[in-house]
Design a protein around this motif. Structure first.
Motif, PDB file in Angstrom:
ATOM      1  N   ALA A 199    -127.933  17.994   6.660  1.00 25.29           N
ATOM      2  CA  ALA A 199    -127.155  18.386   7.846  1.00 25.29           C
ATOM      3  C   ALA A 199    -127.959  19.295   8.768  1.00 25.29           C
ATOM      4  N   TYR A 200    -129.007  19.917   8.234  1.00 28.39           N
ATOM      5  CA  TYR A 200    -129.773  20.893   9.014  1.00 28.39           C
ATOM      6  C   TYR A 200    -131.239  20.505   9.148  1.00 28.39           C
ATOM      7  N   GLN A 201    -131.582  19.271   8.808  1.00 31.74           N
ATOM      8  CA  GLN A 201    -132.988  18.858   8.925  1.00 31.74           C
ATOM      9  C   GLN A 201    -133.344  18.627  10.401  1.00 31.74           C
ATOM     10  N   GLY A 202    -134.622  18.776  10.701  1.00 27.57           N
ATOM     11  CA  GLY A 202    -135.143  18.450  12.021  1.00 27.57           C
ATOM     12  C   GLY A 202    -134.927  19.534  13.065  1.00 27.57           C
ATOM     13  N   ILE A 203    -134.542  20.743  12.634  1.00 31.09           N
ATOM     14  CA  ILE A 203    -134.331  21.828  13.606  1.00 31.09           C
ATOM     15  C   ILE A 203    -135.252  23.018  13.323  1.00 31.09           C
ATOM     16  N   GLY A 204    -136.263  22.798  12.501  1.00 32.18           N
ATOM     17  CA  GLY A 204    -137.288  23.825  12.322  1.00 32.18           C
ATOM     18  C   GLY A 204    -137.172  24.667  11.061  1.00 32.18           C
ATOM     19  N   ILE A 205    -136.160  24.420  10.236  1.00 33.79           N
ATOM     20  CA  ILE A 205    -135.988  25.236   9.027  1.00 33.79           C
ATOM     21  C   ILE A 205    -137.149  25.008   8.053  1.00 33.79           C
ATOM     22  N   GLY A 206    -137.527  23.753   7.855  1.00 29.73           N
ATOM     23  CA  GLY A 206    -138.630  23.455   6.941  1.00 29.73           C
ATOM     24  C   GLY A 206    -139.921  24.106   7.392  1.00 29.73           C
ATOM     25  N   ARG A 207    -140.208  24.035   8.676  1.00 29.36           N
ATOM     26  CA  ARG A 207    -141.444  24.648   9.197  1.00 29.36           C
ATOM     27  C   ARG A 207    -141.415  26.166   8.994  1.00 29.36           C
ATOM     28  N   THR A 208    -140.268  26.784   9.213  1.00 30.34           N
ATOM     29  CA  THR A 208    -140.149  28.241   9.018  1.00 30.34           C
ATOM     30  C   THR A 208    -140.347  28.605   7.546  1.00 30.34           C
ATOM     31  N   LEU A 251    -128.639  16.298  -2.628  1.00 30.56           N
ATOM     32  CA  LEU A 251    -128.467  15.599  -1.354  1.00 30.56           C
ATOM     33  C   LEU A 251    -129.774  14.972  -0.874  1.00 30.56           C
ATOM     34  N   CYS A 252    -130.904  15.440  -1.411  1.00 26.77           N
ATOM     35  CA  CYS A 252    -132.217  15.020  -0.898  1.00 26.77           C
ATOM     36  C   CYS A 252    -132.989  14.080  -1.825  1.00 26.77           C
ATOM     37  N   PHE A 253    -132.729  14.147  -3.136  1.00 31.00           N
ATOM     38  CA  PHE A 253    -133.562  13.394  -4.075  1.00 31.00           C
ATOM     39  C   PHE A 253    -132.695  12.633  -5.084  1.00 31.00           C
ATOM     40  N   PRO A 254    -133.071  11.382  -5.438  1.00 33.10           N
ATOM     41  CA  PRO A 254    -132.310  10.640  -6.458  1.00 33.10           C
ATOM     42  C   PRO A 254    -132.470  11.241  -7.853  1.00 33.10           C
ATOM     43  N   GLU A 259    -147.287  17.387  -4.434  1.00 33.03           N
ATOM     44  CA  GLU A 259    -147.134  15.937  -4.440  1.00 33.03           C
ATOM     45  C   GLU A 259    -146.057  15.559  -3.446  1.00 33.03           C
ATOM     46  N   VAL A 260    -146.262  14.437  -2.767  1.00 31.08           N
ATOM     47  CA  VAL A 260    -145.276  13.959  -1.791  1.00 31.08           C
ATOM     48  C   VAL A 260    -145.266  12.432  -1.838  1.00 31.08           C
ATOM     49  N   ALA A 261    -144.085  11.830  -1.706  1.00 31.27           N
ATOM     50  CA  ALA A 261    -143.991  10.369  -1.709  1.00 31.27           C
ATOM     51  C   ALA A 261    -144.827   9.807  -0.562  1.00 31.27           C
ATOM     52  N   SER A 313    -144.390   7.409   1.231  1.00 30.91           N
ATOM     53  CA  SER A 313    -143.563   6.932   2.349  1.00 30.91           C
ATOM     54  C   SER A 313    -142.894   8.072   3.121  1.00 30.91           C
ATOM     55  N   ASN A 314    -143.069   9.309   2.692  1.00 33.06           N
ATOM     56  CA  ASN A 314    -142.365  10.443   3.302  1.00 33.06           C
ATOM     57  C   ASN A 314    -143.162  10.968   4.502  1.00 33.06           C
ATOM     58  N   THR A 315    -143.124  10.188   5.581  1.00 34.76           N
ATOM     59  CA  THR A 315    -143.981  10.499   6.732  1.00 34.76           C
ATOM     60  C   THR A 315    -143.622  11.838   7.381  1.00 34.76           C
ATOM     61  N   ALA A 316    -142.326  12.222   7.353  1.00 32.52           N
ATOM     62  CA  ALA A 316    -141.935  13.495   7.970  1.00 32.52           C
ATOM     63  C   ALA A 316    -142.594  14.655   7.237  1.00 32.52           C
ATOM     64  N   ALA A 317    -142.519  14.631   5.902  1.00 29.81           N
ATOM     65  CA  ALA A 317    -143.104  15.724   5.130  1.00 29.81           C
ATOM     66  C   ALA A 317    -144.633  15.712   5.239  1.00 29.81           C
ATOM     67  N   ILE A 318    -145.237  14.531   5.184  1.00 27.84           N
ATOM     68  CA  ILE A 318    -146.704  14.454   5.270  1.00 27.84           C
ATOM     69  C   ILE A 318    -147.175  15.015   6.616  1.00 27.84           C
ATOM     70  N   HIS A 319    -146.452  14.667   7.692  1.00 29.95           N
ATOM     71  CA  HIS A 319    -146.782  15.209   9.012  1.00 29.95           C
ATOM     72  C   HIS A 319    -146.697  16.732   8.995  1.00 29.95           C
ATOM     73  N   LEU A 320    -145.615  17.242   8.420  1.00 28.90           N
ATOM     74  CA  LEU A 320    -145.433  18.695   8.364  1.00 28.90           C
ATOM     75  C   LEU A 320    -146.587  19.348   7.600  1.00 28.90           C
ATOM     76  N   TYR A 321    -146.921  18.803   6.422  1.00 32.12           N
ATOM     77  CA  TYR A 321    -148.007  19.385   5.620  1.00 32.12           C
ATOM     78  C   TYR A 321    -149.350  19.303   6.363  1.00 32.12           C
ATOM     79  N   ASN A 322    -149.589  18.195   7.061  1.00 28.09           N
ATOM     80  CA  ASN A 322    -150.841  18.062   7.826  1.00 28.09           C
ATOM     81  C   ASN A 322    -150.995  19.194   8.837  1.00 28.09           C
ATOM     82  N   PHE A 355    -139.214  21.326  -2.345  1.00 25.97           N
ATOM     83  CA  PHE A 355    -139.000  21.814  -0.981  1.00 25.97           C
ATOM     84  C   PHE A 355    -137.929  20.932  -0.371  1.00 25.97           C
ATOM     85  N   ALA A 356    -136.817  21.494   0.040  1.00 24.64           N
ATOM     86  CA  ALA A 356    -135.729  20.649   0.561  1.00 24.64           C
ATOM     87  C   ALA A 356    -134.857  21.421   1.543  1.00 24.64           C
ATOM     88  N   VAL A 357    -134.427  20.720   2.569  1.00 22.77           N
ATOM     89  CA  VAL A 357    -133.487  21.256   3.554  1.00 22.77           C
ATOM     90  C   VAL A 357    -132.260  20.353   3.528  1.00 22.77           C
TER      91      VAL A 357
HETATM   92  C1  LIG Z   1    -139.379  17.632   4.533  1.00 22.27           C
HETATM   93  C2  LIG Z   1    -138.295  18.653   4.916  1.00 22.27           C
HETATM   94  C3  LIG Z   1    -138.283  19.775   3.894  1.00 22.27           C
HETATM   95  C4  LIG Z   1    -138.665  19.218   6.288  1.00 22.27           C
HETATM   96  O1  LIG Z   1    -137.664  20.154   6.657  1.00 22.27           O
HETATM   97  P1  LIG Z   1    -137.026  20.126   8.126  1.00 22.27           P
HETATM   98  O2  LIG Z   1    -136.224  21.364   8.292  1.00 22.27           O
HETATM   99  O3  LIG Z   1    -136.344  18.842   8.344  1.00 22.27           O
HETATM  100  O4  LIG Z   1    -138.356  20.184   9.004  1.00 22.27           O
HETATM  101  P2  LIG Z   1    -138.537  20.772  10.470  1.00 22.27           P
HETATM  102  O5  LIG Z   1    -137.275  20.605  11.256  1.00 22.27           O
HETATM  103  O6  LIG Z   1    -139.109  22.134  10.364  1.00 22.27           O
HETATM  104  O7  LIG Z   1    -139.602  19.780  11.041  1.00 22.27           O
HETATM  105  C5  LIG Z   1    -140.912  19.796  10.533  1.00 22.27           C
HETATM  106  C6  LIG Z   1    -141.652  18.591  11.043  1.00 22.27           C
HETATM  107  O8  LIG Z   1    -141.206  17.437  10.350  1.00 22.27           O
HETATM  108  C7  LIG Z   1    -140.869  16.417  11.316  1.00 22.27           C
HETATM  109  N1  LIG Z   1    -139.621  15.814  10.926  1.00 22.27           N
HETATM  110  C8  LIG Z   1    -138.533  16.450  10.441  1.00 22.27           C
HETATM  111  N2  LIG Z   1    -137.582  15.541  10.182  1.00 22.27           N
HETATM  112  C9  LIG Z   1    -138.088  14.349  10.515  1.00 22.27           C
HETATM  113  C10 LIG Z   1    -137.618  13.013  10.469  1.00 22.27           C
HETATM  114  N3  LIG Z   1    -136.389  12.722  10.017  1.00 22.27           N
HETATM  115  N4  LIG Z   1    -138.445  12.042  10.886  1.00 22.27           N
HETATM  116  C11 LIG Z   1    -139.669  12.306  11.336  1.00 22.27           C
HETATM  117  N5  LIG Z   1    -140.184  13.535  11.401  1.00 22.27           N
HETATM  118  C12 LIG Z   1    -139.401  14.533  11.001  1.00 22.27           C
HETATM  119  C13 LIG Z   1    -140.670  17.069  12.627  1.00 22.27           C
HETATM  120  O9  LIG Z   1    -141.242  16.222  13.613  1.00 22.27           O
HETATM  121  C14 LIG Z   1    -141.382  18.361  12.526  1.00 22.27           C
HETATM  122  O10 LIG Z   1    -142.607  18.305  13.126  1.00 22.27           O
HETATM  123  P3  LIG Z   1    -142.808  19.056  14.547  1.00 22.27           P
HETATM  124  O11 LIG Z   1    -142.413  20.488  14.310  1.00 22.27           O
HETATM  125  O12 LIG Z   1    -144.275  18.864  14.803  1.00 22.27           O
HETATM  126  O13 LIG Z   1    -141.906  18.363  15.499  1.00 22.27           O
HETATM  127  C15 LIG Z   1    -136.901  18.010   5.031  1.00 22.27           C
HETATM  128  O14 LIG Z   1    -136.947  16.945   5.942  1.00 22.27           O
HETATM  129  C16 LIG Z   1    -136.349  17.524   3.710  1.00 22.27           C
HETATM  130  O15 LIG Z   1    -135.711  18.273   2.995  1.00 22.27           O
HETATM  131  N6  LIG Z   1    -136.561  16.238   3.391  1.00 22.27           N
HETATM  132  C17 LIG Z   1    -136.039  15.683   2.151  1.00 22.27           C
HETATM  133  C18 LIG Z   1    -136.725  16.274   0.959  1.00 22.27           C
HETATM  134  C19 LIG Z   1    -138.223  16.160   1.075  1.00 22.27           C
HETATM  135  O16 LIG Z   1    -138.752  15.136   1.482  1.00 22.27           O
HETATM  136  N7  LIG Z   1    -138.924  17.244   0.669  1.00 22.27           N
HETATM  137  C20 LIG Z   1    -140.367  17.283   0.666  1.00 22.27           C
HETATM  138  C21 LIG Z   1    -140.840  16.644  -0.570  1.00 22.27           C
HETATM  139  S1  LIG Z   1    -142.581  16.924  -0.821  1.00 22.27           S
END
Ligand SMILES: CC(C)(COP(=O)(O)OP(=O)(O)OC[C@H]1O[C@@H](n2cnc3c(N)ncnc32)[C@H](O)[C@@H]1OP(=O)(O)O)[C@@H](O)C(=O)NCCC(=O)NCCS
Length: 175
Positions: free
Chosen positions: A101-110, A28-31, A126-128, A130-139, A96-98
């Protein structure tokens, strides 16, 4: 207290029993998703020595069909997972993948919090680019961009092909 805490279990260690659920979420997350067989091998084959990870499941009392994940598996129904490996005193986050349906609610951070609490050495991933959400999380966990890899991912989307290598110092080298 996490945003998702009442609806999901606490993180628990992954095993081969989670392979199908992991492959479903990955699809569901990666091609270029990993197969169930590859995830199973990670926990059973000697060449994957050092692999470990954590998963979060939907709370059992809240699971009602149809579940957003397509699997018919009775083995596990993960909402998300993180998988990595420690070799030669360096840890690599392998994937690493969520479930979307459940992204953006803190599961990845936990998951990342639990994972990194089990890692005392330096950690790489390694992270794409363009994957700004993941890069932000890792930062926010202290990862920094240390290199780039052009055409690292075999993605049909050109914007998803280049990767950053991000790194986080080990606890022993922090002082
Ligand atoms: C990256 C991923 C694992 C994060 O899991 P998640 O459960 O969605 O993350 P969280 O809800 O814990 O949020 C973590 C941070 O990411 C940010 N974030 C999550 N989804 C986002 C989105 N769609 N757009 C922008 N930021 C987003 C949140 O702002 C959050 O930061 P904050 O706590 O400072 O607000 C998940 O989005 C995912 O599976 N993405 C697809 C696969 C992927 O990219 N994996 C990582 C490859 S290296």
């Amino acid at each position: 207290m996490h945003k998702h805490s009442s609806h999901f279990t606490e993180p628990r260690p992954l095993s081969g029993c989670d392979a199908l659920s992991m492959a479903d979420i990955h699809g569901l997350c990666f091609p270029d998703a990993w197969t169930e067989e590859l995830f199973f091998d990670c926990f059973t084959k000697p060449e994957w020595d050092g692999v470990f990870g954590f998963g979060i499941e939907q709370s059992p009392e809240l699971i009602k069909p149809p579940h957003p994940v397509s699997t018919q598996s009775t083995s596990s129904l993960l909402a998300g997972f993180i998988l990595g490996r420690t070799t030669y005193e360096t840890n690599d986050i392998l994937t690493f993948a969520v479930n979307p349906a459940y992204q953006g609610i803190g599961i990845g951070r936990t998951l990342l919090t639990t994972y990194l609490s089990a890692v005392s050495c330096a950690c790489l991933l390694e992270v794409a680019t363009s994957n700004t959400a993941a890069i932000h999380l890792y930062n926010t966990f202290g990862f920094e961009i240390i290199a780039s890899r052009r055409d690292y991912y075999d993605s049909p989307d050109p914007a998803m092909r280049d990767a950053y290598v991000m790194g986080r110092r080990g606890m022993l080298s922090k002082s």
